[in-house]
Design a protein around this motif. Structure first.
Motif, PDB file in Angstrom:
ATOM      1  N   SER A 136     -29.051 -41.581 -37.554  1.00 54.10           N
ATOM      2  CA  SER A 136     -29.014 -42.945 -37.050  1.00 54.10           C
ATOM      3  C   SER A 136     -29.157 -43.969 -38.183  1.00 54.10           C
ATOM      4  O   SER A 136     -28.419 -44.955 -38.246  1.00 54.10           O
ATOM      5  N   ALA A 144     -35.670 -31.459 -35.953  1.00 58.83           N
ATOM      6  CA  ALA A 144     -34.481 -31.966 -35.274  1.00 58.83           C
ATOM      7  C   ALA A 144     -34.601 -33.461 -35.000  1.00 58.83           C
ATOM      8  O   ALA A 144     -33.632 -34.216 -35.147  1.00 58.83           O
ATOM      9  N   GLU A 145     -35.791 -33.902 -34.630  1.00 60.23           N
ATOM     10  CA  GLU A 145     -36.037 -35.334 -34.387  1.00 60.23           C
ATOM     11  C   GLU A 145     -35.837 -36.137 -35.668  1.00 60.23           C
ATOM     12  O   GLU A 145     -35.236 -37.212 -35.650  1.00 60.23           O
ATOM     13  N   ARG A 193     -24.964 -30.397 -38.777  1.00 60.18           N
ATOM     14  CA  ARG A 193     -23.712 -30.845 -38.143  1.00 60.18           C
ATOM     15  C   ARG A 193     -22.626 -29.777 -38.254  1.00 60.18           C
ATOM     16  O   ARG A 193     -21.894 -29.531 -37.310  1.00 60.18           O
ATOM     17  N   LYS A 200     -32.126 -36.356 -36.438  1.00 60.13           N
ATOM     18  CA  LYS A 200     -31.500 -37.344 -35.559  1.00 60.13           C
ATOM     19  C   LYS A 200     -31.781 -38.763 -36.063  1.00 60.13           C
ATOM     20  O   LYS A 200     -30.892 -39.614 -36.103  1.00 60.13           O
ATOM     21  N   GLY A 215     -21.407 -39.264 -30.206  1.00 59.08           N
ATOM     22  CA  GLY A 215     -22.631 -39.314 -29.423  1.00 59.08           C
ATOM     23  C   GLY A 215     -22.415 -39.970 -28.061  1.00 59.08           C
ATOM     24  O   GLY A 215     -23.356 -40.263 -27.344  1.00 59.08           O
ATOM     25  N   LEU A 245     -29.074 -32.368 -42.847  1.00 54.08           N
ATOM     26  CA  LEU A 245     -28.319 -33.053 -41.800  1.00 54.08           C
ATOM     27  C   LEU A 245     -26.872 -32.565 -41.780  1.00 54.08           C
ATOM     28  O   LEU A 245     -26.333 -32.232 -40.721  1.00 54.08           O
TER      29      LEU A 245
END
Length: 115
Positions: free
Chosen positions: A35, A27-28, A79, A31, A109, A75
């Motif tokens: 980004s 998950a990190e 989502r 994320k 976000g 990803l």
């Protein structure tokens, strides 16, 4: 009598497999990928940049995702899964405003973007 190979094999095994919560690390990385893609665009994104953003090595990224396409697919799936869960929660509550606010927060976000 030991030839020292036991300790070496143990070190190699630890080196090749990340420790800790796999789901949290994945998950990190997702994320960090979101980004990087948001700032650099798809063409400018790379596994190396994702690793830098996540504070890990490129090897750690490739442990979870074989290549950029696999990372981007994961990803997108994450989502869509989040969006589907949000819709299901909204259907149960029948509160379209709450669903819309949650959707805005999800895509931006930023909870302050909600009206």
């Amino acid at each position: 009598m030991s030839d020292g190979s036991e300790g070496k094999a143990e070190r190699v095994a630890r080196r090749g497999r990340p420790t800790g919560d796999r789901a949290a690390k994945r998950a990190e990385l997702l994320k960090a990928a979101a980004s990087v893609i948001a700032q650099e665009g798809y063409a400018g994104a790379s596994l190396r940049r994702v690793a830098q953003r996540a504070g890990c090595t490129t090897g750690a990224v490739t442990y979870y995702f074989a290549n950029k396409e696999e990372l981007v697919t994961a990803l997108a799936e994450s989502r869509f899964d989040a969006y589907e869960a949000m819709l299901e929660a909204g259907r149960a509550a029948a509160d379209i405003r709450a669903v819309f606010e949650e959707w805005l927060t999800l895509i931006t976000g930023d909870p302050s973007s909600c009206p």
